[in-house]
Design a protein around this motif. Structure first.
Motif, PDB file in Angstrom:
ATOM      1  N   PRO A  88       1.054  -1.351  -0.179  1.00 58.29           N
ATOM      2  CA  PRO A  88       0.334  -0.015   0.197  1.00 58.29           C
ATOM      3  C   PRO A  88       1.106   1.509  -0.113  1.00 58.29           C
ATOM      4  CG  PRO A  88      -1.031  -1.339   1.452  1.00 58.29           C
ATOM      5  CD  PRO A  88       0.972  -2.023   0.863  1.00 58.29           C
ATOM      6  N   GLY A  89       0.685   1.782  -1.114  1.00 56.39           N
ATOM      7  CA  GLY A  89       1.378   3.211  -1.353  1.00 56.39           C
ATOM      8  C   GLY A  89       1.992   3.772  -1.353  1.00 56.39           C
ATOM      9  N   LYS A  90       2.946   2.332  -1.438  1.00 54.76           N
ATOM     10  CA  LYS A  90       5.003   1.996  -2.145  1.00 54.76           C
ATOM     11  C   LYS A  90       4.896   1.258  -3.723  1.00 54.76           C
ATOM     12  CE  LYS A  90       5.785   2.298   3.101  1.00 54.76           C
ATOM     13  NZ  LYS A  90       7.166   0.819   3.738  1.00 54.76           N
ATOM     14  N   GLY A 314      -5.614   0.251   8.852  1.00 50.26           N
ATOM     15  CA  GLY A 314      -6.076   1.512   7.416  1.00 50.26           C
ATOM     16  C   GLY A 314      -7.016   2.376   8.451  1.00 50.26           C
ATOM     17  N   PHE A 315      -6.922   2.649   9.233  1.00 50.90           N
ATOM     18  CA  PHE A 315      -7.761   3.705  10.194  1.00 50.90           C
ATOM     19  C   PHE A 315      -6.555   4.691  10.458  1.00 50.90           C
ATOM     20  CE2 PHE A 315     -11.111   0.879   9.924  1.00 50.90           C
ATOM     21  CZ  PHE A 315     -12.186   1.799   8.988  1.00 50.90           C
ATOM     22  N   LYS A 332     -10.714   7.763  11.208  1.00 49.16           N
ATOM     23  CA  LYS A 332     -11.256   7.752   9.314  1.00 49.16           C
ATOM     24  C   LYS A 332     -10.412   7.049   7.926  1.00 49.16           C
ATOM     25  CE  LYS A 332      -8.067  11.769   9.328  1.00 49.16           C
ATOM     26  NZ  LYS A 332      -7.848  13.181   8.886  1.00 49.16           N
ATOM     27  N   THR A 333     -10.435   6.963   7.218  1.00 49.84           N
ATOM     28  CA  THR A 333      -9.486   6.102   6.320  1.00 49.84           C
ATOM     29  C   THR A 333      -8.635   6.931   6.304  1.00 49.84           C
ATOM     30  OG1 THR A 333     -11.699   4.985   5.033  1.00 49.84           O
ATOM     31  CG2 THR A 333      -9.903   5.291   3.862  1.00 49.84           C
ATOM     32  N   GLU A 334      -7.453   5.486   6.605  1.00 50.25           N
ATOM     33  CA  GLU A 334      -5.687   6.142   6.434  1.00 50.25           C
ATOM     34  C   GLU A 334      -5.831   6.891   5.254  1.00 50.25           C
ATOM     35  OE1 GLU A 334      -1.409   4.812   6.676  1.00 50.25           O
ATOM     36  OE2 GLU A 334      -3.230   3.226   7.026  1.00 50.25           O
ATOM     37  N   LYS A 335      -5.180   8.044   5.214  1.00 53.13           N
ATOM     38  CA  LYS A 335      -4.521   8.100   3.408  1.00 53.13           C
ATOM     39  C   LYS A 335      -4.299   7.520   2.200  1.00 53.13           C
ATOM     40  CE  LYS A 335      -4.143  13.134   4.508  1.00 53.13           C
ATOM     41  NZ  LYS A 335      -3.600  14.873   4.185  1.00 53.13           N
ATOM     42  N   SER A 336      -3.196   6.926   2.985  1.00 53.04           N
ATOM     43  CA  SER A 336      -2.870   5.769   1.666  1.00 53.04           C
ATOM     44  C   SER A 336      -3.692   4.628   0.936  1.00 53.04           C
ATOM     45  CB  SER A 336      -1.275   5.575   2.342  1.00 53.04           C
ATOM     46  OG  SER A 336      -1.908   4.475   3.078  1.00 53.04           O
ATOM     47  N   ARG A 337      -4.800   4.655   2.372  1.00 50.21           N
ATOM     48  CA  ARG A 337      -5.395   3.201   2.451  1.00 50.21           C
ATOM     49  C   ARG A 337      -6.547   4.104   0.829  1.00 50.21           C
ATOM     50  NH1 ARG A 337      -5.323  -1.246   5.344  1.00 50.21           N
ATOM     51  NH2 ARG A 337      -3.488  -1.513   5.798  1.00 50.21           N
ATOM     52  N   LEU A 342      -8.567   4.720  -4.552  1.00 51.36           N
ATOM     53  CA  LEU A 342      -9.636   5.010  -5.769  1.00 51.36           C
ATOM     54  C   LEU A 342      -8.571   4.908  -6.503  1.00 51.36           C
ATOM     55  CD1 LEU A 342      -9.283   8.928  -4.068  1.00 51.36           C
ATOM     56  CD2 LEU A 342     -11.658   6.612  -4.159  1.00 51.36           C
ATOM     57  N   VAL A 343      -7.463   4.701  -6.231  1.00 60.26           N
ATOM     58  CA  VAL A 343      -6.636   3.922  -8.102  1.00 60.26           C
ATOM     59  C   VAL A 343      -7.161   2.673  -8.642  1.00 60.26           C
ATOM     60  CG1 VAL A 343      -4.162   3.269  -8.871  1.00 60.26           C
ATOM     61  CG2 VAL A 343      -4.628   5.230  -6.989  1.00 60.26           C
ATOM     62  N   ASN A 344      -7.577   1.764  -7.492  1.00 55.53           N
ATOM     63  CA  ASN A 344      -7.476   0.743  -7.893  1.00 55.53           C
ATOM     64  C   ASN A 344      -8.945   0.467  -8.884  1.00 55.53           C
ATOM     65  OD1 ASN A 344      -5.629  -0.757  -6.863  1.00 55.53           O
ATOM     66  ND2 ASN A 344      -6.564  -1.589  -5.075  1.00 55.53           N
ATOM     67  N   LEU A 345      -9.786   2.069  -8.299  1.00 56.08           N
ATOM     68  CA  LEU A 345     -11.537   1.280  -8.466  1.00 56.08           C
ATOM     69  C   LEU A 345     -11.196   2.274 -10.281  1.00 56.08           C
ATOM     70  CD1 LEU A 345     -13.134   2.503  -5.520  1.00 56.08           C
ATOM     71  CD2 LEU A 345     -14.083   0.780  -6.345  1.00 56.08           C
ATOM     72  N   LYS A 346     -10.408   3.599  -9.962  1.00 57.95           N
ATOM     73  CA  LYS A 346     -10.066   3.971 -11.561  1.00 57.95           C
ATOM     74  C   LYS A 346      -9.279   2.673 -12.441  1.00 57.95           C
ATOM     75  CE  LYS A 346      -7.788   7.855 -11.723  1.00 57.95           C
ATOM     76  NZ  LYS A 346      -7.125   9.018 -11.290  1.00 57.95           N
ATOM     77  N   GLU A 347      -8.848   1.630 -12.557  1.00 55.90           N
ATOM     78  CA  GLU A 347      -8.217   0.885 -13.186  1.00 55.90           C
ATOM     79  C   GLU A 347      -9.669   0.224 -13.885  1.00 55.90           C
ATOM     80  OE1 GLU A 347      -5.019  -1.095 -11.325  1.00 55.90           O
ATOM     81  OE2 GLU A 347      -3.840   0.917 -11.919  1.00 55.90           O
ATOM     82  N   LEU A 348     -10.312   0.068 -12.612  1.00 56.75           N
ATOM     83  CA  LEU A 348     -11.206  -0.818 -12.368  1.00 56.75           C
ATOM     84  C   LEU A 348     -11.992  -0.709 -13.938  1.00 56.75           C
ATOM     85  CD1 LEU A 348     -13.062  -4.088 -12.141  1.00 56.75           C
ATOM     86  CD2 LEU A 348     -14.021  -2.524  -9.696  1.00 56.75           C
TER      87      LEU A 348
END
Length: 440
Positions: A88-90, A314-315, A332-337, A342-348
């Motif tokens: 995640p994030g790396k 993740g929080f 709240k949802t951690e920024k990197s998560r 959002l990146v995964n949803l964009k690719e999907l």
């Protein structure tokens, strides 16, 4: 749990030092089949290429031979297929070991037998990889500790460096042999630990660690940290501290809460030495000691600083107040998560933009449902809504890109969305339900 395993659990509960010398006969064809049926049908095959469906079709051929080999101590686990998944994030990737399907079923079966013993021994501060306990229980418990009495003043947020790849085989087997005296089970676990790693067609021996991906790895890692960290903290550390202190651990991620800063400094100083003794080390980039709690928030306000926060499972955890003005812990949802989601949803959405609208919305709702189910905790509505709005906007963009002839106006898109609705954000656990999940 079957009757035989229930008897094992009862004996382990009655006598904390009882050594079990006969366990292999509890690994039966029925247990193997049950374990095989728990493996998802779309699971990746291992080094032998056998799928879950193929393993089920040939179960009557390989299962009796596997059990006979275990009883005669001649079973040799197939090599573990190593793949790499993004962190995640790396940019770097995390190694993941994929055992063969049949071996995966056997690992799950042996883990069920060993769990009957160790579930009676594991402490309440451990949550990962345990029956009927999960990340939400860990988060709920941590929230109750942070907002409870006595007031918490410091938090040590820690993560272990390459934990699964660093486990010392000798120490792990010694821990196992304290309660397990069946040589067939010990032999089986030893061979799993030593199973070769198949990577890009090359087979390499495994002299340290346990591959992350096998069912038995989670149980063994819990056993390892139970002896190295949990018992040490509860039996040796807590009685010597001035104030209260609590540990919450989920596999290799753990948080220690302290009432007084001097206690936190003392534990932080000796924790690395304790871990180094067992070939473990803290990950510096993910380990920090911060002031946290109602008094830390007040002090930060007086100094004109922003209160410190920390991330766990993740929080991002931060201090806030309810409507009555009482202190509570917000999540709240951690920024990197969130960024990764959002990146995964964009690719999907890029991949499925030429599917039918019905199939597209079905696949998108599947992803949204999984995201809401985990991150849908009380107080995290804004992060959930941000994901929903992003999907709505980007889906419209992808639908517009399907043809050069015409663009879809927002009015048309809203009518399409009414016909094929996206799953809206949902809070799955309220504050009251989170309190009920806490294990104190």
């Amino acid at each position: 749990m079957t009757t035989g395993l229930e008897r094992i659990a009862a004996k382990a509960r009655e006598d904390g030092k009882l050594k079990f010398t006969s366990l292999a006969h509890h690994v039966t064809e029925e247990l193997l089949w049950e374990s095989l049926c728990h493996i998802p049908k779309d699971s990746a095959p291992g080094s032998d290429g056998q799928t879950v469906e193929e393993a089920k079709e040939t179960f009557k051929q390989w299962a009796p031979e596997m059990l006979c080999a275990i009883y005669e101590r001649r079973y040799r686990p197939p090599p573990i297929l190593r793949v790499f998944i993004p962190k995640p994030g790396k940019k770097e990737k995390r190694p993941l070991g994929i055992p063969c399907v049949a071996d995966r079923a056997l690992q799950r079966s042996v883990a069920a037998v060993l769990s009957a013993i160790y579930e009676q021994e594991f402490l309440r501060c451990s949550f990962g990889g345990r029956p009927r306990l999960g990340a939400h229980h860990a988060l709920a418990t941590l929230g109750e500790i942070l907002a409870g009495v006595p007031a918490i003043g410091c938090v040590l947020d820690a993560d272990l460096k390459n934990f699964f790849g660093s486990l010392d085989h000798g120490c792990l087997l010694r821990f196992l042999e304290e309660r397990v005296g069946d040589p067939r089970i010990i032999c089986l676990v030893r061979r799993w630990l030593k199973a070769g790693i198949l990577e890009k067609g090359e087979l390499t021996p495994n002299e340290q660690g346990t591959p992350q991906g096998g069912s038995i790895s989670v149980l063994l890692s819990n056993l390892y940290l139970h002896r190295v960290l949990d018992l040490w903290f509860e039996k040796q550390v807590r009685p010597r501290l001035r104030g209260e202190a609590c540990l919450v651990r989920y596999i290799d991620d753990f948080v220690i809460c302290f009432q007084f800063k001097e206690d936190a400094d003392r534990v932080h100083a000796v924790l690395s030495k304790r871990l180094n003794k067992y070939a473990l080390a803290l990950e510096p980039s993910k380990t920090k000691l911060i002031q946290f709690g109602r008094f830390a928030q007040q002090a930060a306000r007086v100094q004109g600083k922003r209160p410190e926060t920390f991330s766990f499972l993740g929080f991002t955890h931060y201090g806030t107040h309810n409507r009555n003005g009482n202190y509570k812990v917000g999540r709240k949802t951690e920024k990197s998560r969130l960024r990764r989601t959002l990146v995964n949803l964009k690719e999907l959405m890029r991949d499925i933009r030429h599917w039918s609208l019905k199939d597209q919305v079905g696949r998108l709702n599947q992803s949204l449902r999984g995201h809401y189910a985990y991150y849908g905790l009380a107080g995290n509505w804004r992060s959930l809504h941000k994901v929903y709005r992003f999907v709505e906007r980007y889906w419209h963009k992808m639908l517009c890109s399907r043809s050069w002839a015409a663009k879809i106006t927002w009015d048309v898109f809203h009518r399409l969305r009414d016909l094929f609705p996206l799953r809206r954000p949902k809070i799955y656990l309220t504050y009251q339900e989170m309190q009920a999940c806490a294990v104190l």
